[in-house]
Motif scaffolding. Structure first.
Motif, PDB file in Angstrom:
ATOM      1  N   LEU A  59      -5.646   6.547 -10.610  1.00 46.60           N
ATOM      2  CA  LEU A  59      -6.758   6.901 -11.502  1.00 46.60           C
ATOM      3  C   LEU A  59      -8.118   6.609 -10.873  1.00 46.60           C
ATOM      4  O   LEU A  59      -9.130   7.125 -11.317  1.00 46.60           O
ATOM      5  N   GLY A  60      -8.145   5.729  -9.857  1.00 48.23           N
ATOM      6  CA  GLY A  60      -9.407   5.353  -9.226  1.00 48.23           C
ATOM      7  C   GLY A  60     -10.032   6.507  -8.474  1.00 48.23           C
ATOM      8  O   GLY A  60      -9.382   7.161  -7.660  1.00 48.23           O
ATOM      9  N   GLU A  61     -11.284   6.771  -8.763  1.00 49.76           N
ATOM     10  CA  GLU A  61     -12.031   7.840  -8.115  1.00 49.76           C
ATOM     11  C   GLU A  61     -13.415   7.322  -7.741  1.00 49.76           C
ATOM     12  O   GLU A  61     -13.937   6.426  -8.399  1.00 49.76           O
ATOM     13  N   PRO A  62     -14.022   7.885  -6.703  1.00 52.87           N
ATOM     14  CA  PRO A  62     -15.384   7.486  -6.367  1.00 52.87           C
ATOM     15  C   PRO A  62     -16.350   7.827  -7.508  1.00 52.87           C
ATOM     16  O   PRO A  62     -16.185   8.848  -8.176  1.00 52.87           O
ATOM     17  N   GLY A  63     -17.303   6.960  -7.741  1.00 55.20           N
ATOM     18  CA  GLY A  63     -18.354   7.229  -8.717  1.00 55.20           C
ATOM     19  C   GLY A  63     -17.918   7.211 -10.170  1.00 55.20           C
ATOM     20  O   GLY A  63     -18.498   7.919 -10.995  1.00 55.20           O
ATOM     21  N   MET A  64     -16.925   6.423 -10.492  1.00 54.89           N
ATOM     22  CA  MET A  64     -16.469   6.349 -11.885  1.00 54.89           C
ATOM     23  C   MET A  64     -17.554   5.727 -12.767  1.00 54.89           C
ATOM     24  O   MET A  64     -18.301   4.860 -12.335  1.00 54.89           O
TER      25      MET A  64
END
Length: 88
Positions: A59-64
């Motif tokens: 679920l981790g994405e850049p710019g969350m």
């Protein structure tokens, strides 16, 4: 190794950076690379940790956004707590 990974997760939960993408990728990789070693130390807890945690890491994405990071942390904490309860 099991304790090292659990401490890594605990540190993240207590001191979460603004961008969690690197952590999510690294944790997912650590769980794969060190699975056998962790399993030797804490078999049941390792199985529990590896059941849902890789999906949480995905679920981790850049710019969350902050609320997305809090949701990620909540889900990770659930898996962390389940694994800690299985430690012998």
């Amino acid at each position: 190794m099991f304790n090292k990974i659990m401490n890594y997760i605990k540190e993240f939960l207590e001191n979460t950076p603004d961008d969690i993408y690197d952590f999510s990728c690294e944790l997912e990789g650590l769980l794969i690379v060190h699975y056998d070693e962790m399993h030797e130390e804490q078999p049941k807890a390792t199985e529990i940790l590896n059941d849902e945690t890789p999906d949480v890491c995905a679920l981790g994405e850049p710019g969350m956004k902050p609320e997305e990071i809090e949701d990620f942390k909540r889900k990770l904490k659930i898996e962390y707590d389940k694994a800690m309860k299985a430690v012998v």
